[in-house]
Design a protein around this motif. Structure first.
Motif, PDB file in Angstrom:
ATOM      1  N   CYS A  39       0.831  -1.208   0.000  1.00  0.00           N
ATOM      2  CA  CYS A  39       0.000   0.000   0.000  1.00  0.00           C
ATOM      3  C   CYS A  39       0.867   1.260   0.000  1.00  0.00           C
ATOM      4  O   CYS A  39       0.588   2.216  -0.721  1.00  0.00           O
ATOM      5  CB  CYS A  39      -0.932   0.020   1.208  1.00  0.00           C
ATOM      6  SG  CYS A  39      -2.318  -1.104   1.109  1.00  0.00           S
ATOM      7  N   ALA A  88      -8.356  -0.465   1.118  1.00  0.00           N
ATOM      8  CA  ALA A  88      -7.451  -0.945   2.165  1.00  0.00           C
ATOM      9  C   ALA A  88      -8.240  -1.452   3.371  1.00  0.00           C
ATOM     10  O   ALA A  88      -7.832  -2.416   4.021  1.00  0.00           O
ATOM     11  CB  ALA A  88      -6.495   0.165   2.583  1.00  0.00           C
ATOM     12  N   CYS A  93      -5.178  -4.065  -1.753  1.00  0.00           N
ATOM     13  CA  CYS A  93      -4.216  -2.997  -2.022  1.00  0.00           C
ATOM     14  C   CYS A  93      -4.559  -2.368  -3.371  1.00  0.00           C
ATOM     15  O   CYS A  93      -4.466  -3.020  -4.410  1.00  0.00           O
ATOM     16  CB  CYS A  93      -2.794  -3.541  -2.019  1.00  0.00           C
ATOM     17  SG  CYS A  93      -1.591  -2.230  -2.017  1.00  0.00           S
TER      18      CYS A  93
END
Length: 107
Positions: A39, A88, A93
């Motif tokens: 991320c 998220a 992601c």
């Protein structure tokens, strides 16, 4: 923590370069967690790309079209960052569109 990486980028609307510094700080503190690492890399790639696009738009303000582009980029940034934070929270992601890959992801 993946959500925090994305949300930290809103610091850029308050602090100069905060859109990169916020996610960078969170990513550096938590990058040993694979989800946060991915991320963080995606978010940083996108935010650095957006800074480049905004700089180009500022130059294009002398022609006139830059004003429209900066407004469009601001709205796009807010919308995509919210989408990334929501993804998220679901454990996904998010891969931002228009993102230049400065930091390569491990996957």
């Amino acid at each position: 923590m993946g959500i925090v990486v994305h949300v930290a980028s809103f610091a850029g609307y308050i602090i100069p370069f905060g859109s990169v510094l916020g996610p960078l700080i969170v990513w550096l503190m938590q990058r040993e967690i694979p989800f946060v690492d991915e991320c963080g890399r995606n978010c940083l790639n996108y935010k650095i790309s957006m800074m480049i696009y905004v700089m180009i738009s500022v130059v294009l303000m002398f022609v006139g079209i830059g004003f429209i582009l900066v407004g469009f980029l601001a709205v796009l940034d807010i919308v995509l960052t919210i989408i990334a934070a929501m993804k998220a929270s679901e454990g996904i992601c998010y891969k931002y569109p228009l993102s230049i890959k400065f930091l390569k992801t491990s996957h």
